[in-house]
Design a protein around this motif. Sequence first.
Motif, PDB file in Angstrom:
ATOM      1  N   VAL A 132       0.822  -1.218   0.000  1.00  0.00           N
ATOM      2  CA  VAL A 132       0.000   0.000   0.000  1.00  0.00           C
ATOM      3  C   VAL A 132       0.853   1.263   0.000  1.00  0.00           C
ATOM      4  O   VAL A 132       0.310   2.359  -0.133  1.00  0.00           O
ATOM      5  CB  VAL A 132      -0.961   0.018   1.206  1.00  0.00           C
ATOM      6  CG1 VAL A 132      -1.928  -1.140   1.145  1.00  0.00           C
ATOM      7  CG2 VAL A 132      -0.198   0.012   2.518  1.00  0.00           C
ATOM      8  N   VAL A 133       2.167   1.131   0.139  1.00  0.00           N
ATOM      9  CA  VAL A 133       3.025   2.314   0.109  1.00  0.00           C
ATOM     10  C   VAL A 133       2.990   2.988  -1.264  1.00  0.00           C
ATOM     11  O   VAL A 133       2.815   4.213  -1.349  1.00  0.00           O
ATOM     12  CB  VAL A 133       4.464   1.952   0.527  1.00  0.00           C
ATOM     13  CG1 VAL A 133       5.411   3.125   0.292  1.00  0.00           C
ATOM     14  CG2 VAL A 133       4.505   1.549   1.996  1.00  0.00           C
ATOM     15  N   PRO A 134       3.136   2.245  -2.391  1.00  0.00           N
ATOM     16  CA  PRO A 134       2.992   2.918  -3.688  1.00  0.00           C
ATOM     17  C   PRO A 134       1.588   3.488  -3.921  1.00  0.00           C
ATOM     18  O   PRO A 134       1.445   4.529  -4.571  1.00  0.00           O
ATOM     19  CB  PRO A 134       3.294   1.799  -4.702  1.00  0.00           C
ATOM     20  CG  PRO A 134       4.055   0.780  -3.950  1.00  0.00           C
ATOM     21  CD  PRO A 134       3.526   0.839  -2.557  1.00  0.00           C
ATOM     22  N   VAL A 171       6.925   7.011  -8.362  1.00  0.00           N
ATOM     23  CA  VAL A 171       6.578   6.409  -7.064  1.00  0.00           C
ATOM     24  C   VAL A 171       7.110   4.982  -6.982  1.00  0.00           C
ATOM     25  O   VAL A 171       7.732   4.580  -5.993  1.00  0.00           O
ATOM     26  CB  VAL A 171       5.053   6.444  -6.870  1.00  0.00           C
ATOM     27  CG1 VAL A 171       4.628   5.524  -5.735  1.00  0.00           C
ATOM     28  CG2 VAL A 171       4.585   7.860  -6.583  1.00  0.00           C
ATOM     29  N   LEU A 172       6.881   4.201  -8.038  1.00  0.00           N
ATOM     30  CA  LEU A 172       7.333   2.814  -8.036  1.00  0.00           C
ATOM     31  C   LEU A 172       8.853   2.720  -8.065  1.00  0.00           C
ATOM     32  O   LEU A 172       9.442   1.842  -7.419  1.00  0.00           O
ATOM     33  CB  LEU A 172       6.741   2.077  -9.241  1.00  0.00           C
ATOM     34  CG  LEU A 172       5.219   1.921  -9.243  1.00  0.00           C
ATOM     35  CD1 LEU A 172       4.764   1.290 -10.552  1.00  0.00           C
ATOM     36  CD2 LEU A 172       4.757   1.072  -8.067  1.00  0.00           C
ATOM     37  N   ALA A 173       9.508   3.621  -8.800  1.00  0.00           N
ATOM     38  CA  ALA A 173      10.966   3.586  -8.895  1.00  0.00           C
ATOM     39  C   ALA A 173      11.624   3.850  -7.551  1.00  0.00           C
ATOM     40  O   ALA A 173      12.742   3.378  -7.293  1.00  0.00           O
ATOM     41  CB  ALA A 173      11.444   4.611  -9.928  1.00  0.00           C
ATOM     42  N   LEU A 174      10.965   4.601  -6.680  1.00  0.00           N
ATOM     43  CA  LEU A 174      11.531   4.872  -5.357  1.00  0.00           C
ATOM     44  C   LEU A 174      11.153   3.803  -4.348  1.00  0.00           C
ATOM     45  O   LEU A 174      12.010   3.303  -3.604  1.00  0.00           O
ATOM     46  CB  LEU A 174      11.038   6.244  -4.868  1.00  0.00           C
ATOM     47  CG  LEU A 174      11.476   6.634  -3.451  1.00  0.00           C
ATOM     48  CD1 LEU A 174      12.986   6.787  -3.383  1.00  0.00           C
ATOM     49  CD2 LEU A 174      10.799   7.927  -3.014  1.00  0.00           C
ATOM     50  N   SER A 175       9.889   3.406  -4.326  1.00  0.00           N
ATOM     51  CA  SER A 175       9.417   2.532  -3.250  1.00  0.00           C
ATOM     52  C   SER A 175       9.768   1.066  -3.470  1.00  0.00           C
ATOM     53  O   SER A 175      10.134   0.367  -2.506  1.00  0.00           O
ATOM     54  CB  SER A 175       7.900   2.680  -3.087  1.00  0.00           C
ATOM     55  OG  SER A 175       7.229   2.391  -4.290  1.00  0.00           O
ATOM     56  N   LEU A 176       9.675   0.558  -4.687  1.00  0.00           N
ATOM     57  CA  LEU A 176       9.892  -0.869  -4.911  1.00  0.00           C
ATOM     58  C   LEU A 176      11.291  -1.330  -4.540  1.00  0.00           C
ATOM     59  O   LEU A 176      11.445  -2.263  -3.746  1.00  0.00           O
ATOM     60  CB  LEU A 176       9.565  -1.241  -6.367  1.00  0.00           C
ATOM     61  CG  LEU A 176       8.164  -1.795  -6.622  1.00  0.00           C
ATOM     62  CD1 LEU A 176       7.093  -0.796  -6.211  1.00  0.00           C
ATOM     63  CD2 LEU A 176       7.980  -2.162  -8.092  1.00  0.00           C
ATOM     64  N   ALA A 208      -0.130  -4.721  -8.796  1.00  0.00           N
ATOM     65  CA  ALA A 208      -1.566  -4.904  -9.069  1.00  0.00           C
ATOM     66  C   ALA A 208      -2.402  -3.873  -8.316  1.00  0.00           C
ATOM     67  O   ALA A 208      -3.351  -3.299  -8.878  1.00  0.00           O
ATOM     68  CB  ALA A 208      -1.989  -6.319  -8.683  1.00  0.00           C
ATOM     69  N   LEU A 209      -2.078  -3.621  -7.058  1.00  0.00           N
ATOM     70  CA  LEU A 209      -2.836  -2.643  -6.282  1.00  0.00           C
ATOM     71  C   LEU A 209      -2.648  -1.230  -6.840  1.00  0.00           C
ATOM     72  O   LEU A 209      -3.585  -0.423  -6.850  1.00  0.00           O
ATOM     73  CB  LEU A 209      -2.404  -2.692  -4.815  1.00  0.00           C
ATOM     74  CG  LEU A 209      -2.745  -3.979  -4.051  1.00  0.00           C
ATOM     75  CD1 LEU A 209      -2.251  -3.894  -2.618  1.00  0.00           C
ATOM     76  CD2 LEU A 209      -4.241  -4.253  -4.079  1.00  0.00           C
TER      77      LEU A 209
END
Length: 294
Positions: A132-134, A171-176, A208-209
Amino acid sequence: MTGWHAPDDLITRYTDGGLPEPDAWSLEKHLEGCAACAARTSRAARAGAAGAVLAEVRDAVLHAAPAPARAPAPVRVRAVGGRLGRVLWAAGPALRGAWAAAVVLVAAGALALAYGGGFDAVRPLLPAVAPVVPVAGVALSYGRHADPLHEIAAASPSGGLRLLLTRTAAVLALSLPLLTLAGFLLPATGSGAPEVPAAAAWLLPGLALTLATLALSGFVGCRAASAAVGGGWLLALAAPVLADSGAGVTVRLARQLSLYLTGASPQWTWAAASALCALVLVARRTAYDRLETM
């Protein structure tokens, strides 16, 4: 430059704001190299509904500004930073502010609790929160609350879905990678500790989320979609854990996470859900051109 020129109806729809986003991008690319079509587009804009307003603004600027002593030669100024500068500007709200600091805090806090506090529950808590962070990052990086120039950016051909996808990618590039690295660095569970999913098992669910949030945003807006998707994931985890009173909370949470994340069947299900949400996103792409939906 080719021999093709934009039809009059295409230019009219563009100046009236009724041209779909992909067609507008294509026309603008053509206008960069076709002076004839650019002149026709300028005349159409002046003759349209906005023509009177543009004339008033032009007259006001000309009367307010003193005439230059000598007209300078026309100069083409390239934007500072070029394409990279535009990308960084577009991704800006996703990489600054409280959300980016919160991602770092989640990763560093998990490691500190595991190594410094000996808190065994960190291993199941991190994959429970990570998906849920992204989703939260998407909610906080797009919209009037995130960008003072949101209305201007979203109304441009580079706005809408294109801008939303750019900020989601940031967002994904930082959090994942950050949260996955934290999962790999957590200490191994002891012999009596519950088995938890692998550090990278949350990546497909997280994707997916995030895609589900984007797809739902076209119907209810970005923040409402993020709250619904993120809240639904947490509820799907918490409800079975709270309903089962047989073992400890950590054991029950690890067991529920394994059910959702571990094995080929759950991962294929998340992959199918990602593909379905992507199809909905493509089918509803024109919905993101309207400000009121976001």
